[in-house]
Structures are given as structure tokens and as C-alpha cells.
Design a protein around this motif. Sequence first.
Motif, mmCIF file in Angstrom:
data_model
loop_
_atom_site.group_PDB
_atom_site.id
_atom_site.type_symbol
_atom_site.label_atom_id
_atom_site.label_comp_id
_atom_site.label_asym_id
_atom_site.label_seq_id
_atom_site.Cartn_x
_atom_site.Cartn_y
_atom_site.Cartn_z
ATOM 1 N N GLU A 3 86.573 24.689 57.168
ATOM 2 C CA GLU A 3 87.094 23.535 57.909
ATOM 3 C C GLU A 3 88.577 23.695 58.170
ATOM 4 O OE1 GLU A 3 85.877 20.435 55.152
ATOM 5 O OE2 GLU A 3 84.296 19.873 56.561
ATOM 6 N N THR A 5 92.200 22.030 58.607
ATOM 7 C CA THR A 5 92.894 20.834 58.139
ATOM 8 C C THR A 5 94.241 20.692 58.847
ATOM 9 O OG1 THR A 5 94.061 21.962 56.353
ATOM 10 C CG2 THR A 5 91.858 21.080 55.847
ATOM 11 N N LYS A 42 92.753 9.216 68.668
ATOM 12 C CA LYS A 42 91.337 9.155 68.316
ATOM 13 C C LYS A 42 91.084 9.839 66.976
ATOM 14 C CE LYS A 42 90.181 9.462 73.133
ATOM 15 N NZ LYS A 42 89.981 10.509 74.115
ATOM 16 N N PHE A 43 91.999 10.713 66.561
ATOM 17 C CA PHE A 43 91.873 11.442 65.301
ATOM 18 C C PHE A 43 92.752 10.828 64.206
ATOM 19 C CE2 PHE A 43 93.875 15.140 62.938
ATOM 20 C CZ PHE A 43 92.931 15.147 61.930
ATOM 21 N N PRO A 104 88.516 17.322 63.346
ATOM 22 C CA PRO A 104 87.145 17.317 63.882
ATOM 23 C C PRO A 104 86.848 18.611 64.645
ATOM 24 C CG PRO A 104 88.363 15.357 64.591
ATOM 25 C CD PRO A 104 89.334 16.247 63.905
ATOM 26 N N PRO A 105 85.629 19.113 64.549
ATOM 27 C CA PRO A 105 85.268 20.310 65.301
ATOM 28 C C PRO A 105 85.488 20.109 66.811
ATOM 29 C CG PRO A 105 83.513 19.684 63.791
ATOM 30 C CD PRO A 105 84.538 18.581 63.772
ATOM 31 N N ALA A 107 88.261 19.940 68.338
ATOM 32 C CA ALA A 107 89.527 19.241 68.679
ATOM 33 C C ALA A 107 90.552 20.217 69.219
ATOM 34 C CB ALA A 107 90.077 18.535 67.452
#
Length: 107
Positions: A3, A5, A42-43, A104-105, A107
Motif C-alpha cells: 500500500e 501511504t 476527497k481523500f 486510495p488505489p 489516486a
Amino acid sequence: MPELTLADLALEVRSKNAGPFWVTMELFLRDGRAYRIAADEKFLDERVIAALYRVAADTVRIFRIPSLNVVKISFPRPVSQGSLRDRDVHAGQHHVPLAGLVVPPGA
């Protein structure tokens, strides 16, 4: 694939006192792309910070500075600096949950 970060997008993520009653955190992003991801409302918004730090969303202040690729976040300290219940006098460890926030994936 691991992931991604906020720490992966940043040159530096830090936190510090903004007086005895406020904490400020700063994300110094690597480039314009990283900034656009981190600055996307949005994030990363006041509700996300409120949940991470258990503060009221209406007390969180986010400053997006595109010319510097910086996002600055401030919120009231849960206890005043140096008080008996203060566990981080310099607020130097507050940035850790923010740095670990998963992007988020896509992004």
C-alpha cells in the motif's frame, strides 16, 4: 503490491506545537503529482483528520499551499502543552498516524 501511504509521497511529514493549545502537522510533498493526491479534498479533509486524532472536525484547519507542494494541518491539542496529562510536550510524534494514512488505489 504494498500500500502507498502519505509518507511514501512526502519528503517529510512532521508535527510540532503551534503554541500551547494547538498542534500543527506539515506534509512536504515530493512533487506536483504527490501534492495533488495529498491535497485532494476527497481523500484528505477535516473529517479524516478528526477521526485520526479524535478531535471535532469543525476544529481542524487544513491549509493547501500548491506553490510549495505543502499541506499544513492544525487542530487543538487534547490537553495543553506541559500539563500533567500531556504525553508529547513538543507534539513531535503526532504526525505518525497521518504519515501512515493509506492512499486510495488509482489516486
